[in-house]
Design a protein around this motif. Structure first.
Motif, short mmCIF file in Angstrom:
data_model
loop_
_atom_site.label_atom_id
_atom_site.label_comp_id
_atom_site.label_asym_id
_atom_site.label_seq_id
_atom_site.Cartn_x
_atom_site.Cartn_y
_atom_site.Cartn_z
N VAL A 449 0.85 -1.19 0.00
CA VAL A 449 0.00 0.00 0.00
C VAL A 449 0.89 1.24 0.00
O VAL A 449 0.67 2.18 -0.78
CB VAL A 449 -0.94 -0.01 1.23
CG1 VAL A 449 -1.73 1.32 1.30
CG2 VAL A 449 -1.90 -1.19 1.16
N ALA A 450 1.93 1.20 0.83
CA ALA A 450 2.86 2.34 0.90
C ALA A 450 3.55 2.53 -0.45
O ALA A 450 3.68 3.65 -0.94
CB ALA A 450 3.89 2.09 2.00
N ASP A 451 3.98 1.40 -1.05
CA ASP A 451 4.64 1.47 -2.37
C ASP A 451 3.73 2.15 -3.38
O ASP A 451 4.16 3.01 -4.14
CB ASP A 451 4.96 0.06 -2.89
CG ASP A 451 6.17 -0.53 -2.20
OD1 ASP A 451 6.84 0.23 -1.45
OD2 ASP A 451 6.43 -1.74 -2.39
N TYR A 452 2.47 1.74 -3.39
CA TYR A 452 1.54 2.30 -4.37
C TYR A 452 1.38 3.81 -4.14
O TYR A 452 1.39 4.59 -5.08
CB TYR A 452 0.18 1.60 -4.29
CG TYR A 452 -0.82 2.19 -5.27
CD1 TYR A 452 -0.60 2.11 -6.65
CD2 TYR A 452 -1.96 2.83 -4.81
CE1 TYR A 452 -1.50 2.67 -7.54
CE2 TYR A 452 -2.86 3.40 -5.70
CZ TYR A 452 -2.63 3.31 -7.07
OH TYR A 452 -3.52 3.87 -7.96
N LYS A 453 1.28 4.17 -2.84
CA LYS A 453 1.12 5.60 -2.53
C LYS A 453 2.32 6.41 -2.99
O LYS A 453 2.20 7.57 -3.36
CB LYS A 453 0.92 5.79 -1.02
CG LYS A 453 -0.50 5.48 -0.58
CD LYS A 453 -0.69 5.79 0.89
CE LYS A 453 -2.15 5.66 1.30
NZ LYS A 453 -2.27 5.46 2.77
N SER A 454 3.52 5.76 -2.97
CA SER A 454 4.71 6.49 -3.41
C SER A 454 4.89 6.40 -4.93
O SER A 454 5.94 6.71 -5.46
CB SER A 454 5.96 5.96 -2.68
OG SER A 454 6.23 4.65 -3.13
N ALA A 459 2.70 -2.15 -7.55
CA ALA A 459 2.14 -2.53 -6.26
C ALA A 459 0.63 -2.75 -6.38
O ALA A 459 0.06 -3.64 -5.75
CB ALA A 459 2.44 -1.46 -5.22
N LEU A 460 0.00 -1.95 -7.26
CA LEU A 460 -1.45 -2.08 -7.44
C LEU A 460 -1.77 -3.45 -8.07
O LEU A 460 -2.71 -4.12 -7.66
CB LEU A 460 -1.96 -0.95 -8.33
CG LEU A 460 -3.47 -0.93 -8.58
CD1 LEU A 460 -4.24 -0.74 -7.28
CD2 LEU A 460 -3.85 0.17 -9.56
#
Ligand code: ADP
Ligand code: MG
Length: 490
Positions: A449-454, A459-460
């Protein structure tokens, strides 16, 4: 080395699936009976004093084939005796047709090329000799004697083994559309003989000596036997040798043609008009009435399917290859249209038709082949088939689950919605269950989730995969994706 061009003409025999034999009322079992000599009588076993009576159904079948192939039907015709001795021919002659065949001058298109049909006539099949192993005698089975046999002769318009194979396949398809024969080569219902010659560049097209190749019992061998023969003749000519005019047999085990006999010519048979059958007369009215009985033929059906259902050419060719498959598709299509009209299926008609065609072409044909079934064996009603297509088109079930449902329908003939529920295969399309599943996945995978946010798009994909897995493959990918995005950004 001089260059040679192959010239090929085909002679094709087709057993007609009439109720009775050609000249008597013995049952027509096409010679496929389990017991020998069960469907025989004094006429088809050639007893002295018996008289032949021509079978109207067989005559009509040959004339229908003639009309389908653009032939002219002769209004005056007759049967002739073709005299030769062979133990499976009890009369000492075969009743055939010589100079007044039922059909003349037609054509058959394979792709862009037209192959001329010289004539189509009607005759009777012979019996079969049986050579039991380990004994010094031969048995004869007359079940096949007198089975109506259509013979079609082509012009020498064919140039390759492949063209010859395509011609025979197309002819089989037309016989099946006309329902005059199943024309199964492996069962001897259709027998193809190839006449092959070569001519030298610059010489007359028919200047080569022709060799007749028999004993070909599959489409693949039509192509192979001709290719072999072209090569064999080329080698002989290159060595300056002559080609013998002969009949050769295809030996499938050795993959070569083998000399059988030097060929007879027509006068050896002493053809003369069959004195026991009066000449036959037809009129234009008869021909026109027959023409009305012609079904829609493969070419016309193919064109119509393209226009009416907006399907790609390849799909249409597969659907119309088999008349029964084409008819099944049309029944499914008409159910789909009805369901769309009464809002049972909420999807575009073009999408639903495309799906229907896809599932028939890939899934249904796979099941048919696996079970060695014909369309007649199918237990899925077109209505149920259309319902399944509707479930897929409306996203109520995804495609992998639909395959499972279809397999079960194929087995039991059951109702798709019921099977979907019993097997718990309905697609998760939003809703509480999906929300919960996404919550679980996001909680378990905080780093993704953090990866996707960055900004890491991969990640999605990973999270999507986890949701699919959690749902046992039932999540609708699009709504799962929407749900993940919504939850992460909130
Ligand atoms: P036959 O009297 O020997 O049976 P036909 O003239 O009846 O010969 O022709 C029989 C078949 O042979 C037909 O399909 C015809 O197209 C084909 N044929 C005729 N001449 C040639 C040739 N030179 N090479 C190959 N095939 C030929
Ligand atoms: Mg011949």
């Amino acid at each position: 080395m001089p260059k040679y061009t192959p010239v090929i003409g085909m002679e094709v025999h087709v057993e007609l699936k009439t109720a009775s034999k050609m000249f008597c009322d013995s049952k027509n079992g096409l010679g496929l009976e389990r017991e020998p000599n069960v469907n025989i009588c004094p006429v088809c076993t050639g007893q002295p004093g018996t008289l032949p009576v021509p079978n109207a159904q067989a005559i009509e079948a040959v004339q229908l084939a003639g009309l389908a192939l653009g032939c002219t039907l002769r209004l005056d015709s007759k049967f002739d005796r073709k005299n030769y001795f062979y133990p499976d021919l009890p009369k000492g002659y075969q009743i055939s047709q010589y100079d007044q065949p039922f059909c003349e001058k037609g054509k058959l298109k394979i792709g862009e090329k037209e192959i001329g049909v010289t004539r189509i006539h009607l005759e009777e099949d012979t019996g079969k000799l049986i050579h039991p192993k380990g004994v010094d005698y031969t048995l004869v089975d007359f079940n096949r004697a007198g089975v109506p046999l259509m013979e079609l002769v082509t012009e020498p318009d064919i140039e390759t083994g492949e063209e010859a194979r395509l011609f025979c396949q197309k002819l089989q398809q037309i016989c099946r559309y006309l329902e005059i024969s199943d024309a199964d080569m492996e069962k001897g219902m259709m027998r193809c003989e190839a006449n092959v010659s070569l001519y030298k560049e610059g010489a007359d097209k028919l200047s080569g000596t022709k060799v007749e190749v028999k004993n070909i019992n599959s489409f693949k061998f039509v192509e192979k036997a001709i290719a072999f023969e072209i090569e064999r003749q080329t080698e002989l000519l290159d060595k300056g040798k002559e080609i013998a005019q002969e009949t050769r047999g295809w030996d499938a085990n050795r993959g070569e043609t083998v000399s059988q006999r030097k060929k007879e010519s027509a006068h050896d048979y002493r053809y003369f008009p069959e004195p026991d059958i009066p000449p036959l007369k037809f009129d234009e009215n008869y021909v026109e009435n027959l023409r009305k009985k012609l079904p829609e033929l493969p070419e016309a059906k193919t064109v119509r399917f393209g226009v009416e259902y907006g399907l790609p050419k390849n799909d249409v060719e597969i659907l119309t290859a088999d008349k029964d498959l084409a008819e099944y598709f049309e029944e499914v299509a008409s159910e789909i249209k009805e369901k769309i009209a009464c809002h049972e299926i909420e999807a575009a008609g073009s999408l639903a038709l495309k799906l229907a065609a896809n599932y028939i072409i890939t899934e249904l044909r796979k099941h048919l082949a696996e079970h060695d079934h014909k369309m007649a064996d199918i237990r899925i009603t077109p209505e149920n088939y259309a319902e399944l297509v509707g479930l897929v088109a409306c996203g109520k079930i995804n495609s992998s689950a639909a395959q499972i449902v279809l397999a079960e329908m194929y087995r039991t003939g059951g109702d798709p919605s019921q099977i979907m529920e019993e097997k718990n295969l309905a697609q998760l399309d939003g809703g509480d269950a999906m929300e919960k599943m996404v919550d679980v996945v996001l909680a378990k995978n905080e780093s993704s989730v953090a990866d996707y946010k960055s900004g890491k798009e991969n990640a999605l994909k990973f999270l999507m995969g986890q949701v699919m897995k959690e749902s046992g493959g039932k999540a609708n990918p699009k709504s799962a994706m929407d749900c993940i995005k919504k939850k992460i950004s909130s």
